[in-house]
Design a protein around this motif. Structure first.
Motif, PDB file in Angstrom:
ATOM      1  N   ASN A 122       0.831  -1.197   0.000  1.00 41.93           N
ATOM      2  CA  ASN A 122       0.000   0.000   0.000  1.00 41.93           C
ATOM      3  C   ASN A 122       0.867   1.248   0.000  1.00 41.93           C
ATOM      4  OD1 ASN A 122       0.144   1.269   2.905  1.00 41.93           O
ATOM      5  ND2 ASN A 122      -0.012  -0.952   3.223  1.00 41.93           N
ATOM      6  N   LYS A 123       0.218   2.346  -0.325  1.00 38.34           N
ATOM      7  CA  LYS A 123       0.861   3.656  -0.323  1.00 38.34           C
ATOM      8  C   LYS A 123      -0.009   4.614   0.470  1.00 38.34           C
ATOM      9  CE  LYS A 123       2.930   7.103  -3.410  1.00 38.34           C
ATOM     10  NZ  LYS A 123       3.177   7.478  -4.830  1.00 38.34           N
ATOM     11  N   TYR A 140      -4.655   9.557   2.927  1.00 36.54           N
ATOM     12  CA  TYR A 140      -5.197   8.613   1.948  1.00 36.54           C
ATOM     13  C   TYR A 140      -4.306   7.378   1.900  1.00 36.54           C
ATOM     14  CZ  TYR A 140      -7.536  12.910   0.511  1.00 36.54           C
ATOM     15  OH  TYR A 140      -8.251  14.081   0.507  1.00 36.54           O
ATOM     16  N   THR A 141      -4.921   6.208   2.054  1.00 35.66           N
ATOM     17  CA  THR A 141      -4.216   4.933   1.968  1.00 35.66           C
ATOM     18  C   THR A 141      -4.783   4.150   0.795  1.00 35.66           C
ATOM     19  OG1 THR A 141      -3.860   4.893   4.369  1.00 35.66           O
ATOM     20  CG2 THR A 141      -3.629   2.812   3.176  1.00 35.66           C
ATOM     21  N   VAL A 142      -3.907   3.830  -0.165  1.00 33.23           N
ATOM     22  CA  VAL A 142      -4.319   3.144  -1.387  1.00 33.23           C
ATOM     23  C   VAL A 142      -3.513   1.854  -1.505  1.00 33.23           C
ATOM     24  CG1 VAL A 142      -4.520   3.279  -3.893  1.00 33.23           C
ATOM     25  CG2 VAL A 142      -4.833   5.340  -2.500  1.00 33.23           C
ATOM     26  N   TYR A 143      -4.199   0.724  -1.668  1.00 35.76           N
ATOM     27  CA  TYR A 143      -3.544  -0.577  -1.812  1.00 35.76           C
ATOM     28  C   TYR A 143      -3.204  -0.823  -3.277  1.00 35.76           C
ATOM     29  CZ  TYR A 143      -4.542  -1.739   3.016  1.00 35.76           C
ATOM     30  OH  TYR A 143      -4.575  -1.736   4.378  1.00 35.76           O
ATOM     31  N   ASP A 144      -2.055  -1.477  -3.491  1.00 35.18           N
ATOM     32  CA  ASP A 144      -1.618  -1.757  -4.862  1.00 35.18           C
ATOM     33  C   ASP A 144      -2.529  -2.761  -5.546  1.00 35.18           C
ATOM     34  OD1 ASP A 144       0.409  -0.067  -4.250  1.00 35.18           O
ATOM     35  OD2 ASP A 144       1.990  -1.575  -4.186  1.00 35.18           O
ATOM     36  N   TRP A 193     -10.033   5.888  -5.335  1.00 38.89           N
ATOM     37  CA  TRP A 193      -8.914   6.753  -5.689  1.00 38.89           C
ATOM     38  C   TRP A 193      -9.032   7.279  -7.116  1.00 38.89           C
ATOM     39  CZ3 TRP A 193      -5.521   9.635  -3.461  1.00 38.89           C
ATOM     40  CH2 TRP A 193      -4.389  10.068  -4.144  1.00 38.89           C
ATOM     41  N   ASN A 194      -9.426   6.434  -8.050  1.00 39.10           N
ATOM     42  CA  ASN A 194      -9.481   6.869  -9.452  1.00 39.10           C
ATOM     43  C   ASN A 194     -10.481   8.003  -9.643  1.00 39.10           C
ATOM     44  OD1 ASN A 194      -7.543   4.981 -10.205  1.00 39.10           O
ATOM     45  ND2 ASN A 194      -9.082   3.390 -10.630  1.00 39.10           N
ATOM     46  N   GLU A 195     -11.619   7.923  -8.967  1.00 44.08           N
ATOM     47  CA  GLU A 195     -12.604   9.002  -9.059  1.00 44.08           C
ATOM     48  C   GLU A 195     -12.361  10.091  -8.013  1.00 44.08           C
ATOM     49  OE1 GLU A 195     -13.441   5.821  -8.551  1.00 44.08           O
ATOM     50  OE2 GLU A 195     -14.039   5.213 -10.586  1.00 44.08           O
ATOM     51  N   ARG A 214     -10.711  -1.696   0.078  1.00 42.44           N
ATOM     52  CA  ARG A 214      -9.851  -1.539   1.249  1.00 42.44           C
ATOM     53  C   ARG A 214      -9.215  -0.165   1.320  1.00 42.44           C
ATOM     54  NH1 ARG A 214      -5.434  -5.605   1.692  1.00 42.44           N
ATOM     55  NH2 ARG A 214      -5.166  -5.225  -0.541  1.00 42.44           N
ATOM     56  N   ASP A 215      -9.209   0.578   0.207  1.00 48.98           N
ATOM     57  CA  ASP A 215      -8.644   1.929   0.240  1.00 48.98           C
ATOM     58  C   ASP A 215      -9.430   2.785   1.223  1.00 48.98           C
ATOM     59  OD1 ASP A 215      -7.065   0.921  -1.695  1.00 48.98           O
ATOM     60  OD2 ASP A 215      -7.920   2.072  -3.351  1.00 48.98           O
ATOM     61  N   GLN A 216      -8.714   3.615   1.949  1.00 50.83           N
ATOM     62  CA  GLN A 216      -9.358   4.366   3.021  1.00 50.83           C
ATOM     63  C   GLN A 216      -8.858   5.803   3.047  1.00 50.83           C
ATOM     64  OE1 GLN A 216      -8.766   3.789   7.568  1.00 50.83           O
ATOM     65  NE2 GLN A 216     -10.456   2.418   7.037  1.00 50.83           N
ATOM     66  N   SER A 217      -9.744   6.679   3.444  1.00 49.21           N
ATOM     67  CA  SER A 217      -9.391   8.086   3.598  1.00 49.21           C
ATOM     68  C   SER A 217      -9.787   8.544   4.993  1.00 49.21           C
ATOM     69  CB  SER A 217     -10.112   8.952   2.555  1.00 49.21           C
ATOM     70  OG  SER A 217     -11.517   8.938   2.772  1.00 49.21           O
TER      71      SER A 217
END
Length: 660
Positions: A442-443, A473-477, A525-527, A486-489
């Motif tokens: 993740n990033k 913002y946490t974004v999983y690969d 994340w994309n939107e 699972r991505d979370q803000s």
């Protein structure tokens, strides 16, 4: 103090021993050479209750010096517990006491004694040791051999025996105009058949100092060997028929170098190295045993180097540097007894999973610019890379990249007004190298803005304000195969305002107001959009009236805290006279806490200081459910949502420091 009945006998024994030591110390100091002395005792006592947690501590120490004699003591009593249904739980009492004395015979010879006592009720551990010896002083070096008695009680066993010690210490020794060295060391050995204790410690410090160059080298060697009783089985811990010997051998060096390259540049280097071997050896107390025994050895190594360059060019100052560190740990089985092949294989795999090699490379920089007499800018930047390697059986291999940048602008207008704006951001990227854990890659990205202001509209009024905006913002690969997001803000904002007014000499009125709101959501994340899943809002208000003059301070006021928390899913059960209703609902829970607070402080350079802080919390809860129910359950729903007083929390802190 609230104590369980089962602890009272132990407490009385410990407190009696401490009182006896204290009495002997004071009596001896007043009788030597037929002289009467004023006790030089410092006493510090503390009591603290926070909700249902209680803590007490009492520490006293004294030191007397007269003619050829010196005597000193220190003692500490600590007690801890918490209340559950108004019954004391996990009562812990700890006692530490020491007494020492010195008597000078000649310019180079002196007698000395030392006694120490320690007990802890939860583990039934008690130790007592006393030593006496003759010390030697020659040149700038002291040598102190001693002989004494050691008693150690643990695991319901008491072992006693002879102990020997050797201590040495040097004053700073000037080797020449630029070199200076100093060292100290200690060897302690106690034979408590069937156990032994051994400690060796040696430390040296060497410095080279000139106008252009400063170099220091510090070295430390320590060896510790300690035996303890261990149960032979996890399921029968009352039978302790195995002695576990833990041997730790550590060598550590630190090299520091500083040199002024020119008027604007200064170079620094610091190098660290550590090597530690830790052995765990087990010895059965009986010659024939069926217990399974596995002895192990852990080896840890660390090397670190930091270089930096400081610069100062007029209105611009700063530093740039590089840090590189490597460390590693491995372990192996050194001896086995009554071990099957399956047990040996499983234990070997467990040890291999502890292996690792770690490498960190970090580049850092900081700088400040004085734009004008009233404005300045500070900046800090960091970038680091971590490589973590493990054996093939462990899938924890990973790489981590971390970057951070912080910029702050400050403006100061005389003594009446100042502002600052802080902007910071950071990124963290973690990548597991094996496919078994790559789903966790993740990033994380974070951005924070924090302006603040302090204003003195008059000499008697201070107004401080602070505002905070933060986004994370946490974004999983990789996304889950089941489609779970699972991505979370998380986004947060907060503000606080603090006003302090001296309306009459030595009288102050304070008011503090703050409010924070945290929003957590599923991130697309994309939107760059989100679906809220949790919300937390807190509000805090404090108002107080203060008075202070010549070492005396008093404050009285009120405190209010409100928490508004979103409840995702819970079970709601309602009932009326004829039937019951159960629903899964979402809602909101509000927590109200308020009550008075008081603070009193008295300080005297001659007698000591006393401080009392107390605050009472009355807590109310209120629920609000997002649900529709039949009409015959409306009254039950209203009753469930009504304010309810749950508890009263008294909080108290008392601290005294007295010079007797």
């Amino acid at each position: 103090m609230i104590h369980a009945l089962s602890e009272k006998k132990t407490l009385k024994k410990n407190h009696f021993f401490f009182t006896l030591l204290l009495f002997v110390s004071i009596f001896s100091s007043n009788r030597v050479s037929g002289q009467v002395f004023t006790p030089g005792i410092t006493s510090i006592s503390e009591f603290k209750r926070e909700l249902d947690n209680f803590n007490w501590s009492y520490k006293t120490d004294g030191n007397w010096n007269w003619k050829q004699h010196s005597l000193g003591f220190t003692s500490t009593l600590n007690s801890r517990l918490f209340l559950f249904n108004k019954i004391a739980q996990n009562v812990q009492d700890e006692t530490l006491a020491s007494v020492w004395s010195n008597h000078k015979l000649t310019k180079t010879l002196f007698l000395f004694t030392n006694s120490d006592y320690y007990s802890f009720t939860n583990t039934d551990v008690t130790t007592f040791q006393t030593r006496a010896g003759i010390g030697f002083r020659f040149w700038d070096i002291s040598l102190k051999p001693s002989l004494g008695f050691y008693s150690d009680t643990r695991s319901k066993r008491t072992d006693q025996g002879l102990q020997m010690a050797l201590q040495t210490q040097s004053a700073p020794i000037q080797l020449d105009d630029d070199f200076r060295t100093q060292f100290n060391g200690q060897i302690l050995y106690a034979d408590l058949e069937p156990r032994t204790f051994h400690q060796t410690f040696v430390q040296s410090r060497t410095n080279y100092q000139t106008q252009e160059l400063s170099v220091s080298l510090n070295g430390t060697y320590s060896f510790n060997e300690r035996d303890s009783y261990q149960p032979s089985s996890f399921f029968n811990r009352n039978i302790t028929d195995i002695i576990e010997k833990v041997i730790s051998d550590t060598t550590k060096f630190q090299l520091s170098l500083n040199t002024q390259l020119n008027d604007e540049l200064r170079f620094s280097f610091t190098g660290l190295s550590l090597y530690n071997i830790r052995n765990f050896e087990n010895k059965p107390l009986t010659e024939s045993t069926e217990n399974s025994i596995i002895d192990t050895r852990y080896t840890r190594q660390e090397i670190e180097g930091i270089t930096s360059l400081d610069f100062n060019y007029g209105l611009t100052q700063g530093q740039i540097g590089l840090r590189y560190a490597i460390s590693g740990l491995d372990a192996k089985i050194t001896r086995t007894l009554n071990i099957s092949d399956e047990q040996l294989t499983r234990r070997d795999e467990q040890l291999r999973n502890t292996f690792y090699n770690q490498e960190i490379t970090e580049l850092f920089a900081k700088s400040s610019w004085n734009l004008t007499a009233s404005q300045s800018i500070n900046a800090n930047a960091t970038i680091s890379i971590l490589r973590f390697d493990t054996p093939e059986t462990n899938f924890d291999d990973r790489d981590e990249l971390f970057t951070a940048l912080e910029v702050e602008h400050k403006f100061i207008s005389g003594s009446s007004y100042q502002t600052s704006i802080l902007l910071s951001g950071e990124t963290y990227h973690r990548v597991f190298l094996f496919s078994q854990r790559s789903i966790e890659n993740n990033k994380r990205q974070s951005l924070r803005l924090q302006p603040s202001m302090i204003w003195f509209p008059t000499k008697r009024i201070r107004w401080a304000n602070q505002f905070l905006v933060r986004a994370n913002y946490t974004v999983y690969d990789f996304q889950s195969t089941d489609g779970t997001i699972r991505d979370q803000s998380s986004r947060e904002w907060g503000l606080s305002s603090d006003i302090r007014w001296e309306f009459v000499n030595n009288w102050f009125a304070n008011i503090l107001v703050s409010r924070n709101r945290l929003l957590i959501g599923q991130l697309f994340w994309n939107e760059f959009s989100e679906t809220p899943i949790d919300t937390l809002t807190t509000t805090r208000v404090e108002t107080a009236l203060e008075w202070q003059k010549q070492g005396v301070y008093a404050k009285v006021g009120m405190r209010l805290f409100i928490k508004d928390d979103y409840v995702p899913v819970t079970v709601l059960q309602l009932n009326n006279e004829t039937e019951n209703l159960t629903r899964f609902v979402t809602g909101n829970q509000q927590t109200f806490q308020f009550g008075p607070m008081v603070s009193i402080r008295w300080t005297s350079s001659k007698y000591g200081e006393v401080s009392v802080d107390g605050w009472l919390q009355l807590q109310y809860l209120r629920n609000q459910w997002y649900v529709e129910v039949p009409n015959n359950f409306q009254s039950a729903l209203s009753e469930d949502e009504r304010f309810k007083r749950t508890r009263i929390f008294p909080n108290l802190s008392i601290r005294t420091k007295l010079f007797l």
